[in-house]
Design an enzyme around this catalytic site. Sequence first.
Site, PDB file in Angstrom:
ATOM      1  N   VAL A 268      10.224 -12.286   1.461  1.00  0.00           N
ATOM      2  CA  VAL A 268       9.603 -11.519   2.548  1.00  0.00           C
ATOM      3  C   VAL A 268       9.698 -10.077   2.046  1.00  0.00           C
ATOM      4  CG1 VAL A 268       9.737 -10.827   4.965  1.00  0.00           C
ATOM      5  CG2 VAL A 268      10.277 -13.188   4.316  1.00  0.00           C
ATOM      6  N   PRO A 269       8.602  -9.519   1.539  1.00  0.00           N
ATOM      7  CA  PRO A 269       8.651  -8.341   0.674  1.00  0.00           C
ATOM      8  C   PRO A 269       8.882  -6.990   1.356  1.00  0.00           C
ATOM      9  CG  PRO A 269       6.383  -9.003   0.994  1.00  0.00           C
ATOM     10  CD  PRO A 269       7.241 -10.039   1.685  1.00  0.00           C
ATOM     11  N   CYS A 270      10.081  -6.794   1.866  1.00  0.00           N
ATOM     12  CA  CYS A 270      10.405  -5.518   2.500  1.00  0.00           C
ATOM     13  C   CYS A 270      10.447  -4.373   1.486  1.00  0.00           C
ATOM     14  CB  CYS A 270      11.716  -5.622   3.269  1.00  0.00           C
ATOM     15  SG  CYS A 270      13.096  -6.272   2.323  1.00  0.00           S
ATOM     16  N   HIS A 271      10.603  -4.690   0.201  1.00  0.00           N
ATOM     17  CA  HIS A 271      10.616  -3.646  -0.833  1.00  0.00           C
ATOM     18  C   HIS A 271       9.244  -2.993  -0.987  1.00  0.00           C
ATOM     19  CE1 HIS A 271       9.256  -7.255  -2.918  1.00  0.00           C
ATOM     20  NE2 HIS A 271       8.722  -6.471  -3.842  1.00  0.00           N
TER      21      HIS A 271
END
Length: 172
Positions: free
Chosen positions: A140-143
């Site tokens: 889940v690409p929070c970066h």
Amino acid sequence: MKSSGICATYYSSPVGRILVSACNDGITGVWFDGQKHYAAGFNAENAVYVSRNDNEVIAMACEWLDRYFSGSVPDFIPPLSLKGTEFRVKVWNALLKVEYGRTASYRDIAEMIADGKAEPSTLCRAVGSAVGHNPVSLIVPCHRVIGADGSLAGYAGGMELKRRLLELEGTW
């Protein structure tokens, strides 16, 4: 080996060790060693530690990580079991729409979830908190969430790790 509870394994990545946890429904956590909120909600005492091939869901997450760190765009998302408030889960699902090699601002995410019920500008702080508490980092690409001005902005794994992940994706 099948388990009715939580399974976990450690994944060795080029940017550090990652704890991966899963239940039968999907991945429940992906945390980099030392990140804020590390293993939040994960009960290590009740987890069964397995090798990557002993649990189908863990194996899928490790395959996703293998592809990601090899520089390939993973062409699937392993099953996820996202646990949190309705708002946080909504934000995490919006993050899944931010494609590999792209970024979005906190306001962009707020606009994705606003549904006309709230002004996106009033949601930005709450979106930031939800992004920061994402239990399934990387997948889940929070970066990929950056500041409105295009700058790197907070990351539970630290700014250096965020920069390295974005560089790997060719975004930074």
